[in-house]
Write a protein that holds these residues in place. Structure first.
Motif, PDB file in Angstrom:
ATOM      1  N   GLU A 130       3.622  31.000   7.321  1.00 13.61           N
ATOM      2  CA  GLU A 130       2.468  30.136   7.635  1.00 13.61           C
ATOM      3  C   GLU A 130       2.815  28.646   7.573  1.00 13.61           C
ATOM      4  OE1 GLU A 130      -1.098  31.051   8.420  1.00 13.61           O
ATOM      5  OE2 GLU A 130      -0.551  29.054   9.103  1.00 13.61           O
ATOM      6  N   ARG A 141      -1.871  32.587  10.623  1.00 10.00           N
ATOM      7  CA  ARG A 141      -2.745  33.707  10.253  1.00 10.00           C
ATOM      8  C   ARG A 141      -3.978  33.725  11.172  1.00 10.00           C
ATOM      9  NH1 ARG A 141      -2.047  32.848   5.634  1.00 10.00           N
ATOM     10  NH2 ARG A 141      -0.814  34.501   4.714  1.00 10.00           N
ATOM     11  N   GLN A 145      -4.424  37.013  13.177  1.00  4.16           N
ATOM     12  CA  GLN A 145      -5.454  37.906  12.649  1.00  4.16           C
ATOM     13  C   GLN A 145      -6.864  37.485  13.058  1.00  4.16           C
ATOM     14  OE1 GLN A 145      -4.823  39.049   8.512  1.00  4.16           O
ATOM     15  NE2 GLN A 145      -2.751  38.296   8.636  1.00  4.16           N
ATOM     16  N   ASP A 314       0.783  32.692   1.400  1.00  8.14           N
ATOM     17  CA  ASP A 314       1.665  33.764   1.898  1.00  8.14           C
ATOM     18  C   ASP A 314       2.202  34.605   0.741  1.00  8.14           C
ATOM     19  OD1 ASP A 314       1.431  33.206   4.588  1.00  8.14           O
ATOM     20  OD2 ASP A 314       3.395  32.246   4.796  1.00  8.14           O
ATOM     21  N   ASP A 317      -0.452  36.951  -0.295  1.00  4.38           N
ATOM     22  CA  ASP A 317      -0.602  38.078   0.644  1.00  4.38           C
ATOM     23  C   ASP A 317       0.530  39.080   0.476  1.00  4.38           C
ATOM     24  OD1 ASP A 317      -2.977  37.564   1.801  1.00  4.38           O
ATOM     25  OD2 ASP A 317      -2.193  36.990   3.774  1.00  4.38           O
TER      26      ASP A 317
END
Ligand code: NDP
Ligand code: HSE
Length: 430
Positions: A130, A141, A145, A314, A317
């Motif tokens: 990212e 992202r 997404q 990140d 995640d």
């Protein structure tokens, strides 16, 4: 016993220090959001003796990659070294040891993304990046997404903080190019070799990454048309102002029926365009999706904490995926093969500054050449005539780049033309 996910950090420079600080300062918040504690176990650096400016536990620093990749307790490796070598080898080594990887390294992702994604996929690891584009702005992202239901038509914006900082200072305060570059370096915005910033290469890497994700096709870096800001003079800034524009370095990617257009260059944009107000180190990215319409994302594009903010998200995640046993669930999304259009195939308006001899008929001869190449002129202003030389500033209507290039080739041959001093594309108006 409290569950902990351990991290190996490669690099403790501007971004690495920011990651360390955020993980320490926001530790409790992060633990609650992820469900476990995240802890940096080892940090790889070049020099063990450097003053790091932050208190570090004894023995946390190492110069040995194996202390990280061979440690089974370390599940996530964060690469914030920069450059391609040795970062690429180190990241591949980490992935091949089954570690999920978070990186801020656009050079590596833009040039070796395919290889990295393959390694991540075959080792069932996450590869998150990212922070590699637009610093603290969550744009990767978002494209992968949040806007995944759209066909993305356009992505463009200001994606290099250093040059935006420089152009802002040069425009608003009349600062000198070299002085203001030194300032950007001192603030930690510039790449270790700032040619990457001022030459447009950093923005080219970023727009290649964004376009690859937006259009689901790999964009080879060498096919990104790239111009930096080194040719921008105080004269151009002043003429831009007079004509109602401001100069910004833009990354532009468009999906066209014939292929995709991906380019980086200084651009005149109208003063009332939303990007015109994006100053200092701020970045802004426009995305147009066929369902969502126009969206714009704005924030700090470089610097210690903004960049580290993206890296830490990140890491969180990656940690969540490890906890749920699903690392690698969101992998490469380049499942198409689209051609990248040559710059000659793109369309724009153009600002053209010419040095000519100051005598009657010069303007007519130049206008004739443009007319022969089907380049229609929107405005022509004669500047600074000395009796011997004069400066002409022309703005064209929207035309194909190849026609402008062909016309300029012929114009350079005219005996009355001393120099084509600058050509800058104009975007953001009908
Ligand atoms: P810095 O130059 O500030 O820091 C690099 C760090 O990596 C240093 O700690 C250095 O060690 C270490 N390092 C470099 N090479 C090696 C090596 N061969 N072996 C071991 N350690 C090494 O870089 P930044 O923090 O500014 O940038 C890091 C990455 O983040 C780059 O990819 C950059 O493009 C990217 N990025 C940076 C942003 C920014 O605003 N700075 C914004 C977005 C992305 P030592 O300290 O011992 O010299
Ligand atoms: N040198 C880069 C910039 C750092 O100025 O935007 C952030 O990627």
């Amino acid at each position: 016993m409290e569950q902990v996910i351990k991290i190996g950090l490669l690099g403790l420079g501007t971004v690495g220090r920011g990651v360390y600080r955020i993980l320490a300062e926001n530790q409790e918040n992060i633990r609650q959001r992820v469900g476990v504690k995240l802890e940096i176990k080892k940090i790889m650096v070049r020099s063990l003796d450097k003053d790091r400016g932050i208190p570090l536990p004894e023995g946390i620093l190492t110069t040995n990659l194996g202390d990280i990749t061979n440690d089974p307790e370390i599940k996530i490796v964060v690469e914030v070294l920069g450059g391609i070598h040795p970062a690429l080898d180190y990241v591949l080594e980490a992935l091949n040891h089954g570690k999920s990887v978070v990186t801020a390294n656009k050079d590596m992702v833009a040039e070796h993304g395919q290889r990295l994604f393959k390694a991540a996929q075959s080792n069932k690891c996450d590869l998150f990046f990212e922070a590699s584009v637009a610093g603290g702005i969550p744009i990767i992202r978002t494209l992968k997404q949040s806007l995944a239901g759209n066909r993305i038509e356009e992505v463009f914006g200001i994606i290099n903080g250093t040059t935006n900082y420089m152009l802002t200072k040069m425009t608003q305060e009349g600062c000198d190019f070299d002085d203001v570059l030194r300032e950007a370096q001192a603030k930690g915005y510039a790449e270790s070799d700032p040619t990457a910033d001022v030459g447009g290469f950093d923005a080219a890497r970023k727009i290649a990454i964004l376009a690859s994700i937006a259009f689901n096709t790999r964009i080879p870096l060498h096919q990104v048309y790239t111009e930096g800001i080194t040719k921008i003079t105080a004269q151009d800034i002043s003429y831009a102002n007079e004509l109602g524009y401001i100069i910004k370095l833009l990354g532009i990617a468009k999906d066209r029926p014939e292929g995709v257009e991906v380019r980086v260059h200084p651009t005149f944009i109208p003063k009332n365009h939303p990007l015109a107000a994006v100053g200092d180190v701020f970045n802004a990215v426009f995305v147009r999706g066929n369902a969502v319409g126009d969206t714009m994302f704005y924030g700090r594009g470089a610097g210690e904490l903004p960049t580290a903010s993206a890296v830490v998200a990140d890491i969180m995640d990656a940690a969540r995926d490890i906890l749920r046993n699903v690392p690698g669930i969101i992998g490469c999304t380049c499942f198409k093969e689209r051609p990248v259009l040559a710059i000659g195939e793109t369309f724009s308006k153009y600002y053209i500054r010419l040095q000519v001899t100051d005598k009657p008929g010069v303007l007519a001869s130049i206008a004739l050449v443009f007319g022969n190449k089907e380049v229609s002129l929107k405005s022509v202003i004669q500047k600074e005539a000395t009796g011997k030389t004069a400066e002409l500033v022309l703005v064209t209507h929207r035309v194909q780049e190849q026609n402008v290039q062909d016309a300029l080739m012929d114009i350079k041959q005219l005996s009355s033309v001393i120099e084509v001093a600058n050509v800058i594309r104009v975007e953001g108006e009908e």
